[in-house]
Scaffold this motif. Structure first.
Motif, short mmCIF file in Angstrom:
data_model
loop_
_atom_site.label_atom_id
_atom_site.label_comp_id
_atom_site.label_asym_id
_atom_site.label_seq_id
_atom_site.Cartn_x
_atom_site.Cartn_y
_atom_site.Cartn_z
N THR A 275 13.44 -6.77 16.12
CA THR A 275 13.94 -6.37 14.80
C THR A 275 13.76 -7.50 13.79
N TYR A 276 14.20 -8.70 14.15
CA TYR A 276 14.22 -9.80 13.17
C TYR A 276 13.01 -10.72 13.30
N GLY A 277 12.39 -10.77 14.49
CA GLY A 277 11.18 -11.57 14.63
C GLY A 277 10.04 -11.06 13.77
N SER A 278 9.96 -9.73 13.62
CA SER A 278 8.92 -9.15 12.79
C SER A 278 9.10 -9.51 11.31
N ARG A 279 10.31 -9.95 10.95
CA ARG A 279 10.56 -10.37 9.57
C ARG A 279 10.56 -11.90 9.44
N THR A 280 10.26 -12.59 10.55
CA THR A 280 10.34 -14.05 10.61
C THR A 280 11.76 -14.51 10.27
N GLU A 281 12.72 -13.85 10.87
CA GLU A 281 14.13 -14.19 10.66
C GLU A 281 14.77 -14.50 12.01
N LEU A 282 15.90 -15.17 11.96
CA LEU A 282 16.68 -15.47 13.16
C LEU A 282 17.50 -14.24 13.55
N PRO A 283 17.38 -13.80 14.85
CA PRO A 283 16.69 -14.41 15.99
C PRO A 283 15.31 -13.80 16.21
N SER A 284 14.39 -14.64 16.60
CA SER A 284 13.08 -14.16 17.01
C SER A 284 12.80 -14.54 18.46
N THR A 285 13.70 -15.30 19.07
CA THR A 285 13.58 -15.70 20.48
C THR A 285 14.93 -15.50 21.17
N ARG A 286 14.93 -15.66 22.48
CA ARG A 286 16.19 -15.58 23.22
C ARG A 286 17.13 -16.73 22.85
N MET A 287 16.56 -17.86 22.46
CA MET A 287 17.39 -18.96 21.97
C MET A 287 18.17 -18.52 20.73
N GLY A 288 17.47 -17.83 19.84
CA GLY A 288 18.12 -17.36 18.62
C GLY A 288 19.20 -16.33 18.89
N VAL A 289 18.93 -15.44 19.85
CA VAL A 289 19.93 -14.43 20.23
C VAL A 289 21.19 -15.11 20.76
N ALA A 290 21.00 -16.09 21.66
CA ALA A 290 22.14 -16.80 22.23
C ALA A 290 22.93 -17.53 21.15
N TYR A 291 22.22 -18.12 20.19
CA TYR A 291 22.92 -18.81 19.09
C TYR A 291 23.76 -17.83 18.28
N ARG A 292 23.21 -16.65 18.01
CA ARG A 292 23.98 -15.67 17.23
C ARG A 292 25.25 -15.24 17.98
N PHE A 293 25.16 -15.14 19.30
CA PHE A 293 26.37 -14.85 20.07
C PHE A 293 27.40 -15.97 19.91
N ARG A 294 26.95 -17.22 20.08
CA ARG A 294 27.88 -18.34 19.96
C ARG A 294 28.47 -18.43 18.56
N GLN A 295 27.65 -18.20 17.57
CA GLN A 295 28.11 -18.26 16.19
C GLN A 295 29.22 -17.25 15.93
N GLY A 296 28.98 -16.01 16.35
CA GLY A 296 29.97 -14.96 16.11
C GLY A 296 31.29 -15.23 16.79
N PHE A 297 31.24 -15.62 18.06
CA PHE A 297 32.49 -15.84 18.79
C PHE A 297 33.17 -17.15 18.38
N PHE A 298 32.41 -18.14 17.92
CA PHE A 298 33.01 -19.37 17.41
C PHE A 298 33.84 -19.07 16.17
N GLU A 299 33.28 -18.31 15.24
CA GLU A 299 34.02 -17.95 14.03
C GLU A 299 35.23 -17.10 14.36
N ALA A 300 35.09 -16.18 15.32
CA ALA A 300 36.21 -15.34 15.72
C ALA A 300 37.32 -16.16 16.36
N ALA A 301 36.94 -17.16 17.17
CA ALA A 301 37.94 -18.01 17.81
C ALA A 301 38.72 -18.81 16.77
N GLN A 302 38.04 -19.27 15.72
CA GLN A 302 38.72 -19.99 14.65
C GLN A 302 39.77 -19.09 13.99
N LEU A 303 39.39 -17.86 13.69
CA LEU A 303 40.33 -16.92 13.07
C LEU A 303 41.49 -16.61 14.00
#
Length: 353
Positions: A275-303
């Motif tokens: 979906t996002y690799g075709s737009r040259t956006e994050l995530p385009s790799t499995r590294m990017g997918v994993a980062y998006r998971f960490r980002q979402g749950f990090f922000e949720a943990a702060q809240l």
């Protein structure tokens, strides 16, 4: 005469002078008294106003504190009455509870039905099909009794199944029906993928459900009575699912299963990468997918931590809330289950890390 006249004139002037002086002093005293009384009046009004403002502030503070104590239990990890709700809250149901607008099944047109000579398979472990069984369907469409000799006195009709199998309804735990409707023509609904940002846990498939989807009837006829309708897999975090009964209705609210566990749809690997690799956006790799998971749950943990501090007595202002992060906070609190679409072993290991 002239001297007397002068004395009289002098005396007159003196008296006049004394009178004028005396009148001036009396007027000054009167002005001072009026000014003092006015100042006292102003001070009284200002004082009363300040007292009323302080009383109002104290009253509001006491009310808010009492309201907070009623709605939130401090320091025990609970969240009380969560502001976010995944359920249907249109004006049609304003002021009603879920139980009040839960679906009431219409009575069967012909009344209760007794099914006879059926082969029952109940789906339990190590159970064999049981022949020559009977089953009573009550007037409201629910099962009244099942066994070898059922009391069918309430049945309005009897149907001999001639040995046909009767099984429990099938539960489909991964479906897009009614969100991706069928047939795929110009009138079809295609609302299960909000592919405008990879992390959108705040989306709700409920808001895309179509009770007019023709495939619901076909699915029900095939024995599937319940489905967990999920958002698509185009995003890393796609949104909240909804458990539905395949009822014959056009209203999405009448498909909802009251009290069913909440589920959140997420996806690993190729789907969000494409979906996002075709737009040259994050995530385009499995590294990017994993980062998006960490980002979402990090922000949720702060809240979540901010909410816990507020619950434990640090109540400066209103309780921290975020419509975007609320579903993820509920995941961290164990109130929402995850349904994650994975392709490979590395996807599975990443999601449980």
């Amino acid at each position: 005469m002239s001297g007397g006249s002068g004395r009289e004139r002098y005396g007159t002037l003196e008296e006049d002078s004394d009178g004028l002086l005396g009148g001036s002093n009396a007027g000054q005293k009167g002005d001072d008294t009026s000014r003092f009384a006015f100042m006292l009046l102003v001070a009284g009004v200002v004082g009363c106003t300040i007292c009323l403002i302080l009383l109002l502030i104290v009253s509001v503070g006491v009310f808010r504190r009492q309201n907070n104590e009623d709605n939130w239990e401090a320091c025990d990890g609970s969240t009380g009455d969560i502001a976010y709700s995944p359920y249907y809250t249109s004006t049609c149901f304003a002021g009603t509870s879920e139980s009040e607008w839960a679906v009431t099944r219409p009575p069967l047109p012909g009344g209760a039905i007794l099914l006879t000579n059926l082969t029952l398979w109940d789906g339990t472990a190590n159970s064999d099909p049981q022949a020559d069984m009977e089953l009573l369907i009550k007037e409201d469409g629910t099962i009244g009794d099942v066994g070898p000799n059922v009391d069918g006195s309430s049945a309005k009709s009897t149907v001999n199944l001639n040995g046909a199998y009767v099984t429990p309804g099938i539960v489909d735990m991964h479906s897009h029906m009614a969100a991706y409707s069928w047939p795929d023509d110009s009138s079809a609904a295609n609302g299960a993928n909000e592919m405008t940002f990879p992390n959108l846990p705040q989306m709700r498939v409920l808001d895309s459900l179509s009770g007019a989807d023709r495939q619901v009837g076909y699915i029900r006829a095939g024995g599937v009575t319940t489905s967990l309708v999920l958002p698509g897999s185009g995003n890393v975090m796609g949104g909240e699912a909804m458990a539905v009964k395949h009822r014959d209705t056009y209203r999405p609210s009448e498909l909802i299963i009251e009290g069913a566990p909440r589920h959140l749809k997420m996806a690993c690997g190729e789907n969000p990468m494409n979906t996002y690799g075709s737009r040259t956006e994050l995530p385009s790799t499995r590294m990017g997918v994993a980062y998006r998971f960490r980002q979402g749950f990090f922000e949720a943990a702060q809240l979540r931590n901010e909410q816990d501090q507020w619950d434990c007595g640090n109540r400066d202002g209103v309780r921290p809330q975020s419509l975007d992060l609320a579903p993820l906070v509920d995941v961290l609190r164990g109130q929402v289950r995850l349904n994650v679409h994975c392709y490979k072993v590395e996807d599975l290991e990443m999601i449980v890390r």
